[in-house]
Design an enzyme around this catalytic site. Structure first.
Site, mmCIF file in Angstrom:
data_model
loop_
_atom_site.group_PDB
_atom_site.id
_atom_site.type_symbol
_atom_site.label_atom_id
_atom_site.label_comp_id
_atom_site.label_asym_id
_atom_site.label_seq_id
_atom_site.Cartn_x
_atom_site.Cartn_y
_atom_site.Cartn_z
ATOM 1 N N ASP A 25 -5.492 -5.993 4.925
ATOM 2 C CA ASP A 25 -4.765 -5.358 4.336
ATOM 3 C C ASP A 25 -5.701 -4.799 2.508
ATOM 4 O O ASP A 25 -5.403 -5.536 1.933
ATOM 5 C CB ASP A 25 -3.434 -5.042 4.145
ATOM 6 C CG ASP A 25 -2.842 -3.604 3.550
ATOM 7 O OD1 ASP A 25 -3.344 -2.645 4.157
ATOM 8 O OD2 ASP A 25 -1.422 -3.403 3.741
ATOM 9 N N ASP B 157 -6.844 1.765 6.583
ATOM 10 C CA ASP B 157 -6.513 0.139 5.724
ATOM 11 C C ASP B 157 -6.006 -1.722 6.034
ATOM 12 O O ASP B 157 -5.893 -1.558 5.302
ATOM 13 C CB ASP B 157 -5.915 0.626 4.097
ATOM 14 C CG ASP B 157 -5.069 0.530 3.708
ATOM 15 O OD1 ASP B 157 -4.326 0.407 5.555
ATOM 16 O OD2 ASP B 157 -3.683 -0.334 3.010
ATOM 17 N N GLU B 158 -6.261 -1.270 7.617
ATOM 18 C CA GLU B 158 -5.070 -2.216 7.858
ATOM 19 C C GLU B 158 -5.291 -2.241 9.707
ATOM 20 O O GLU B 158 -5.419 -1.867 10.172
ATOM 21 C CB GLU B 158 -3.867 -1.606 7.830
ATOM 22 C CG GLU B 158 -3.025 -2.695 8.023
ATOM 23 C CD GLU B 158 -1.169 -2.326 7.968
ATOM 24 O OE1 GLU B 158 -1.237 -1.470 7.950
ATOM 25 O OE2 GLU B 158 -0.615 -3.300 9.191
HETATM 26 N N1 DCP Z 1 -0.554 6.693 2.192
HETATM 27 C C1 DCP Z 1 0.204 7.681 2.207
HETATM 28 N N2 DCP Z 1 1.234 8.418 3.231
HETATM 29 C C2 DCP Z 1 2.326 7.668 3.607
HETATM 30 C C3 DCP Z 1 1.481 6.024 4.016
HETATM 31 C C4 DCP Z 1 0.176 5.738 3.746
HETATM 32 O O1 DCP Z 1 -0.307 8.436 1.772
HETATM 33 N N3 DCP Z 1 3.151 7.861 4.314
HETATM 34 C C5 DCP Z 1 -1.623 6.301 2.276
HETATM 35 C C6 DCP Z 1 -1.367 5.794 0.782
HETATM 36 C C7 DCP Z 1 -1.967 4.723 0.781
HETATM 37 C C8 DCP Z 1 -2.560 4.195 1.811
HETATM 38 O O2 DCP Z 1 -1.961 5.327 2.891
HETATM 39 O O3 DCP Z 1 -3.130 4.369 0.006
HETATM 40 C C9 DCP Z 1 -2.397 2.879 2.132
HETATM 41 O O4 DCP Z 1 -0.677 2.743 3.104
HETATM 42 P P1 DCP Z 1 -0.323 1.564 2.308
HETATM 43 O O5 DCP Z 1 1.302 1.401 3.334
HETATM 44 O O6 DCP Z 1 -0.974 0.422 2.781
HETATM 45 O O7 DCP Z 1 0.036 1.208 0.627
HETATM 46 P P2 DCP Z 1 -1.279 0.858 -0.267
HETATM 47 O O8 DCP Z 1 -2.001 0.939 0.296
HETATM 48 O O9 DCP Z 1 -0.966 2.375 -0.878
HETATM 49 O O10 DCP Z 1 -0.350 -0.210 -1.202
HETATM 50 P P3 DCP Z 1 -0.209 -2.101 -0.495
HETATM 51 O O11 DCP Z 1 -0.846 -2.736 -1.911
HETATM 52 O O12 DCP Z 1 1.235 -2.586 -0.705
HETATM 53 O O13 DCP Z 1 -0.198 -1.658 1.036
#
Ligand code: DCP
Length: 789
Positions: A290, A394-395
């Site tokens: 991730d 991203d995952e």
């Molecule tokens: N995202 C978004 N709106 C959502 C879900 C996700 O814009 N409802 C986008 C922003 C995030 C990306 O998708 O950067 C990936 O979501 P994550 O839940 O993995 O969150 P992050 O990568 O930002 O944080 P983490 O490091 O906790 O995974």
């Protein structure tokens, strides 16, 4: 994407909160009113300053009207001050007609296209001009190549201002101000709303100026919505990445270059990878990968100076010293870990985040950047294994069992993470374990920029301390039920019997949780995931008045769905229309500007008659469903169209029908076969997924067609069959697309006359649907001149 739906609140779950918020707003005369008043107070003094000559230090920016795009150095506040003090204008919204210069430090590709005919300059143009006491030519400060008409002028200072003023004929002129104040939270990466000093037509929301949002009944609306909606991008990428995995897996030439490198390095080069798969130990090992704070990490690539500072990605520009910013309802898509230390969270409103962390910096979205990094991530992983399950942009999960013969899980995780970081410029975290659940939970422990492997002997201790809300399948409702009975951790949950859990949460859910809280997960990796549906949902910016506007919107969304189907090489047999309708007890304006607010959801599925990707057919079936609901257009807040029962389509992507592509077979069937049967579809079978153009106008007489239709009318006196209706509908569309507009019109009038004279409501409705089709956007493209009496 480690969070589960945390930005999505279901209507039911947020209903009471929203209601409370709205009541609070109501005290101040409603959300919009309160917002307007706030803006009036804030900008009244600014307006005075703009208009009062005596306040100006100089007039160097006279006639210059600047819109600041995204994060700048110095901040927009400083730039605004310079402009106002020196007779310039600072625009809170991008307006094609008012803005003469856009100031930006960097611009996403989409924005570059958007501003393609404006002067886009660096902030130093303003500061240097102030320092020199004169308006400097902006040639040296251009961020984008100068595409404006003003480049032909020798004096690039004041003359450019005049020229830039009237370029409404550009493609971007769809971005006209709207008197009712279209929101910018989603559409524009900048402040919320602003004072409009120009006269606007009545009735109006007085001082709110409308920025760059196209009204919902315009053809560009759906495209604009999708171009700017991050949630749409997320779902689109997910689909694309699943397709990428499918493609890689089915590509016989795909090289596992990373794996080969590993084998070579570990002196196992003679052992081919198939052999390795065979000697795989029975115990599976999965890895969950991730990216860390994905959007924020991508944004930081262009702002290395901010690394280590609290940063978020949001549609926002402002700061904590600005009272207006503290009320911002712009949602944070992603925040980096320094921001999280200050209590900022993904999904939080910008205003709240600023009050927690005043030094927080907001960076703009960069959709191309995310897409690029995602692809690199997937391709890097695919060089080691094709056993990949795409989860999101991203995952992903991978099966790394084979690697256990080469190196330790930790070694591999380190190598892979380093490679991802090197290729993408962004950090990621990796969790590994004996099943998907453990791998995912391990990633939570590993974040940020780390890795964690849960070995078998650690499972028991690890899982006991995990929160139940982090288990898959535990949504808000289940979590609430569990919290209500004092269950917070997996250890708490382990104390409940299987029968109790099944009684309280249902046989399936209860049974699953019983296993999951013990660290057991029977799910298997799913690398091949054929698509089940194609859909488009628009739930922002919909404020319509007329039924005809709803039908136009349905047309436009249908086109978007059809485009997606064509791109995926698919066609579908069933359509589901789902709409969000303002709840009777919800206020007309939602808490979030132009959002959908509290809604009731309606949904209905219907057959498309045959497997198709025709926009017109999808639209007409949806229109029929919509009409059956008898909903006021003004209450519509969201529309989604989903196509299911998918099959591979034979339609080629860029098919352009030509009259000559349709030969005698259709002529025969149209002029003879149809008379034999009672059913027009059977009689005139033109395969709908194979591109064909009806030739009737070419090869058959119009009288033949009329006689065929006459037979049809007689054969089905009660009501036209749906599949016959869609056939006629398709046929008319094909005529128009092949430029036989007059024939199409003649046929329509023939049908209409019959339908109106037969006094049968079913047939009359059919004629009305056809009329709508004639007025629809699908047809307008081809013949703006058709006038229906
Ligand atoms: N995202 C978004 N709106 C959502 C879900 C996700 O814009 N409802 C986008 C922003 C995030 C990306 O998708 O950067 C990936 O979501 P994550 O839940 O993995 O969150 P992050 O990568 O930002 O944080 P983490 O490091 O906790 O995974």
């Amino acid at each position: 994407m480690s969070g589960r739906g945390r930005f999505w609140e279901t209507d039911r779950e947020t209903k009471s909160r929203r209601k409370r918020e709205q009541e609070e707003w109501a005290i101040h005369g409603g959300y919009q009113q309160a917002k307007i008043q706030k803006l009036i107070d804030k900008y009244a003094s600014e307006k005075d300053l703009e208009e009062s000559d005596s306040c100006h230090k100089s007039k160097i920016f006279a006639g210059v009207s600047v819109f600041v795009n995204g994060y700048t150095e110095p901040s927009f506040d400083v730039l605004r001050q310079h402009l106002l003090e020196n007779a310039g204008r600072y625009e809170h919204y991008y307006s094609l007609s008012r803005v003469t210069h856009v100031v930006a430090t960097s611009l996403a590709l989409s924005k570059q296209n958007f501003y393609h005919n404006k002067k886009v300059v660096l902030p130093s143009w303003i500061t240097d001009s102030v320092q020199k006491g004169e308006l400097l030519p902006c040639n040296k400060y251009l961020l984008l190549p100068d595409n404006t008409i003003t480049k032909y002028f020798t004096d690039p200072s004041h003359s450019e201002v005049r020229c830039a003023d009237d370029q409404d004929s550009s493609p971007a002129s769809v971005y006209q101000e709207h008197p009712e104040g279209w929101g910018r939270d989603v559409m524009e990466p900048s402040a919320i709303t602003a004072l409009d000093t120009r006269p606007v037509p009545k009735p109006k929301m007085s001082v709110i100026s409308g920025p760059a949002m196209v009204p919902a009944d315009q053809p560009e609306f759906v495209g604009e919505f999708y171009g700017n909606s991050r949630l749409h991008h997320l779902s689109h990428w997910k689909t694309q990445l699943k397709d990428l995995v499918n493609d890689i897996r089915s590509d016989p030439n795909h090289q596992l270059t990373g794996r080969q490198r590993l084998l070579k390095r570990h002196n196992l080069r003679n052992m081919d990878s198939t052999h390795l798969e065979k000697i795989t130990p029975e115990e599976k090992v999965y890895m969950h990968l991730d990216m860390d704070c994905f959007f924020a990490s991508v944004a930081l690539k262009s702002h290395p100076e901010l690394a280590g500072s609290p940063v978020v990605v949001a549609h926002f520009k402002g700061n904590a010293t600005d009272a207006h910013s503290l009320g911002s309802m712009s949602q944070i898509a992603s925040c980096n870990y320094p921001a999280r230390q200050a209590g900022v969270r993904n999904g939080m409103m910008m205003g709240k985040a600023l009050s927690l962390c005043p030094q927080l910096k907001a960076l703009p979205y960069d959709f191309e950047g995310y897409s690029h990094v995602s692809t690199l991530l997937y391709k890097t992983v695919a060089s080691y294994t094709t056993e990949i399950e795409a989860v999101s942009c991203d995952e992903l999960y991978i099966d790394i069992t084979f690697l256990m013969k080469i190196m330790s899980c930790d070694q591999f995780a380190k190598e892979l993470r380093d490679e991802v970081k090197e290729r993408t410029g962004c950090p990621c975290s990796a969790g590994s374990g004996a099943n998907l659940l453990l791998a995912r939970l391990a990633t939570r422990r590993a974040k940020p920029d780390g890795q964690f492997y849960i070995t078998d002997d650690q499972v028991e201790g690890f899982i006991s301390g995990q929160l139940v809300q982090d288990l898959p399948g535990v949504g808000r409702a289940t979590n609430k039920t569990l919290q209500g009975i004092g269950i917070h951790t997996c250890a708490d949950l382990q104390r409940l019997s299987l029968s109790y859990l099944q009684k309280e949460l249902g046989v399936r859910n209860g049974g699953n949780l019983y296993q999951l809280c013990r660290g057991k997960d029977s799910r298997v990796l799913k690398p091949d995931q054929p698509r089940q549906s194609v859909s488009c949902d628009v739930n922002y910016g919909i404020r319509l008045k007329e039924q005809s506007q709803v039908h136009t919107l349905l047309d436009n969304i249908s086109k978007e769905v059809a485009r997606k189907l064509d791109n995926a090489g698919l066609a579908g047999g069933q359509v589901t229309l789902r709409v969000k309708v303002r709840s009777p007890d919800a206020s007309v304006e939602s808490a979030k500007f132009m959002g959908h607010g509290i809604c009731d959801n309606l949904s209905k599925s219907s057959s498309l008659g045959s497997v198709t990707s025709s926009a017109a057919r999808i639209s007409i079936v949806c229109s029929t469903i919509w009409k059956g609901w008898h909903v006021m257009p003004s209450d519509l807040r969201g529309v989604g169209i989903q196509i299911t029962k998918l099959k591979a389509s034979q339609r080629t992507k860029n098919f352009q029908p030509t009259v000559h592509s349709y030969l005698s077979s259709a002529t025969k069937s149209s002029s003879s076969g149809c008379r034999d049967g009672a059913n027009i579809t059977q009689a005139c079978t033109v395969p709908t997924v194979v591109p064909q153009v009806p030739s009737l106008c070419d090869r058959a007489e119009l009288s033949d067609v009329k006689s065929l239709l006459g037979d049809w009318f007689k054969s089905q006196p009660k009501a036209p069959l749906t599949k016959d209706k869609v056939y006629v509908n398709d046929y008319l569309e094909k005529l128009v697309r092949s430029h036989h507009v007059d024939t199409a019109l003649a046929i329509f009038l023939f049908i209409d006359r019959f339908c109106q004279n037969c006094y049968n409501p079913e047939w009359q409705r059919f004629a009305d649907e056809l009329k709508l089709l004639l007025k629809s956007e699908v047809w307008k493209e081809y013949h703006a001149h058709i006038e229906l009496s």
